[in-house]
Design an enzyme around this catalytic site. Structure first.
Site, short mmCIF file in Angstrom:
data_model
loop_
_atom_site.label_atom_id
_atom_site.label_comp_id
_atom_site.label_asym_id
_atom_site.label_seq_id
_atom_site.Cartn_x
_atom_site.Cartn_y
_atom_site.Cartn_z
N LYS A 110 0.82 -1.21 0.00
CA LYS A 110 0.00 0.00 0.00
C LYS A 110 0.85 1.27 0.00
CE LYS A 110 -4.25 -2.01 1.69
NZ LYS A 110 -3.88 -3.44 1.81
C1 LIG Z 1 -4.49 -4.48 1.16
C2 LIG Z 1 -3.69 -5.72 0.97
C3 LIG Z 1 -4.04 -6.68 0.01
C4 LIG Z 1 -5.30 -6.58 -0.85
O1 LIG Z 1 -5.24 -5.55 -1.78
P1 LIG Z 1 -6.57 -5.02 -2.48
O2 LIG Z 1 -6.16 -3.89 -3.34
O3 LIG Z 1 -7.48 -4.61 -1.37
O4 LIG Z 1 -7.13 -6.15 -3.26
C5 LIG Z 1 -3.22 -7.79 -0.14
N1 LIG Z 1 -2.12 -7.95 0.61
C6 LIG Z 1 -1.75 -7.05 1.55
C7 LIG Z 1 -0.53 -7.31 2.37
C8 LIG Z 1 -2.52 -5.91 1.77
O5 LIG Z 1 -2.15 -5.01 2.70
#
Ligand SMILES: *Cc1c(COP(=O)(O)O)cnc(C)c1O
Length: 463
Positions: A110
């Site tokens: 993120k």
């Molecule tokens: C948020 C997250 C996801 C999922 O991503 P999306 O965009 O919500 O599908 C997968 N792995 C990790 C470690 C995350 O923090």
């Protein structure tokens, strides 16, 4: 570039409107009116560094609003703190292609988008002479990445709600050890759903929302999707250097459908992606949708990949809009149907289209641990989210898939320990957190209480 709402009832806005508003006034999500086509430029783009590539991908989406020089400075600032010079390196490990997205400040993917969003907020707010108070709820990863994205930024305060005692120790520390004065952590006596319901109620209280200039950082923000498009192109170019001309398959551990939708956008922009694998854990609404056309939330199972424990994937609405031929009326009607009947069904032409774009696989906790163990024996440590993606690709028979690694294994050390009998050695940045002082207020799961905290915090700041 103009941005339209997936529900077709809000006025189109420009790029800064889409970024600052987050959610459209009609409850829909923003999408660009025109999707830029990079097909004729693929060869030229393939030689660029990550940062230069990001510039070329971003530029058309805010043409006329953000200059190349401004983007360049913003991108440099956003990725300066990454521990990998390539930002998102493609590794060849454990018999797979692994796209490592976890080299940012909070060790989860993120960061790639939230660093950009934080800097965009600052740039756009400064221009308009406005301020923004970000309100969000987190089950762990989003909160820390959002806080690191906006810490110390002018014109921005961030209020982040997390369920008290229900985020991992590392995640909690990452949020509460940030001492910048614009960061306000609130530990709520309740669940993540309680936190999210409070945030929603604050946004629906239009008077409160307008008075306090509330802004959002969750994955509905278009800028987050935009920032994630870049690494699909970047990974494809690195992959083709090793496997010239091979078909492109990406395996994406999925929760809110944000990351995998960015892959879908890359495809629409001309990257010849053969398949996007929607990899889910036992919370399988998205894999059921792809496999059987059944989009219906069921009870939530806590899993080893908690950042993918979701029932309703907010970004799915963006794909729905594309599936419905960009018809806002139809999309709005479907969302209404989902709200009233609790499900959506896809069949016939629509289901075949979904299955042309995506493949899907569901990986349970046991197989997740097996996958971590297998990869470890081959010399590579996966976090449980990344393992879901790797296992899904393998199960579907894709031997040359690019698997997105969305978190560093040290961030989810308990599951890793279950898999291989030992916890991963934490990076210094994580072990250091344990000795630092923390800052956080506690609150009951009541809308009025949270609104009062926001009011008094902002009141004190102005005084
Ligand atoms: C948020 C997250 C996801 C999922 O991503 P999306 O965009 O919500 O599908 C997968 N792995 C990790 C470690 C995350 O923090």
């Amino acid at each position: 570039m103009r941005y339209i709402s997936t529900r077709g009832k809000a006025h189109p806005v420009d790029f800064s409107g889409a970024v600052l508003q987050g959610l459209a006034r009609d409850g829909g999500l923003f999408l660009p009116e025109v999707i830029p086509n990079l097909t004729p430029r693929l060869r030229e783009l393939s030689t660029l560094s990550y940062r230069d590539l990001a510039l070329e991908v971003f530029y058309p989406f805010a043409a006329g609003e953000i200059s190349k020089a401004e983007w360049k400075a913003l991108i440099d600032q956003s990725y300066r703190g990454f521990r990998a010079p390539e930002v998102t390196p493609l590794a060849q490990k454990a018999g797979q292609y692994i796209l490592e997205l976890f080299h940012g400040p909070t060790f989860a993917f993120k960061d790639v988008a939230l660093q950009v969003l934080g800097n965009l907020f600052e740039l756009l707010l400064e221009r308009k002479g406005q301020s923004l108070n970000i309100l969000g709820a987190t089950s762990g990863d989003t909160g820390s990445a959002a806080i690191y994205g906006v810490r110390g930024k002018k014109g921005i305060e961030i209020f982040m709600l997390h369920p008290q005692g229900r985020v991992s120790a590392v995640q909690e520390r990452q949020m509460t050890t940030v001492r910048d004065k614009n960061v306000h952590n609130i530990a709520v006596e309740g669940t993540f759903d309680d936190c999210q319901a409070i945030v929603k109620a604050c946004f629906n209280d239009l008077e409160f929302r307008d008075t306090y200039h509330l802004g959002a950082v969750n994955s509905i923000n278009w800028a987050r999707v935009l920032a994630q498009i870049v690494y699909y192109f970047y990974a494809a170019f690195r992959f083709w250097e090793i496997e010239p001309g091979s078909p492109l398959v990406f395996s994406v551990p999925t929760g809110n459908f944000g990351d995998v939708f960015a892959g879908y956008m890359a495809k629409r922009m001309g990257l010849p992606i053969e398949k996007l694998v929607v990899a889910t854990n036992e919370n399988d609404i998205l894999s059921r949708c792809v496999q059987k056309g059944d989009y219906s939330p069921q009870t939530l199972h806590p899993s080893y990949s908690p950042s993918m424990d979701i029932q309703l994937a907010s970004n799915f609405e963006r794909y729905l809009f594309e599936l419905e031929g960009r018809d806002g009326e139809k999309t709005g009607a479907k969302m209404k149907e989902l709200e009233t009947t609790g499900k959506l069904r896809f069949a016939g032409k629509e289901l075949s289209q979904i299955q042309r774009d995506f493949a899907a696989f569901q990986v349970d906790d046991l197989r997740t641990l097996d996958c971590i163990r297998n990869a470890f024996q081959q010399g590579y440590l996966l976090d449980p989210h990344s393992a879901v993606g790797v296992e899904a690709a393998k199960s579907l028979g894709y031997t040359k898939a690019i698997c997105l690694a969305t978190a560093h294994p040290a961030k989810f050390d308990e599951a890793v320990k279950k898999a291989i009998g030992q916890a991963p050695k934490p990076p210094l940045e994580i072990s250091e957190l344990l000795g630092l002082p923390t800052r956080c207020v506690e609150a009951k799961a009541r809308v009025e209480d949270i609104q009062q905290i926001i009011r008094s915090t902002l009141g004190e700041k102005q005084a």
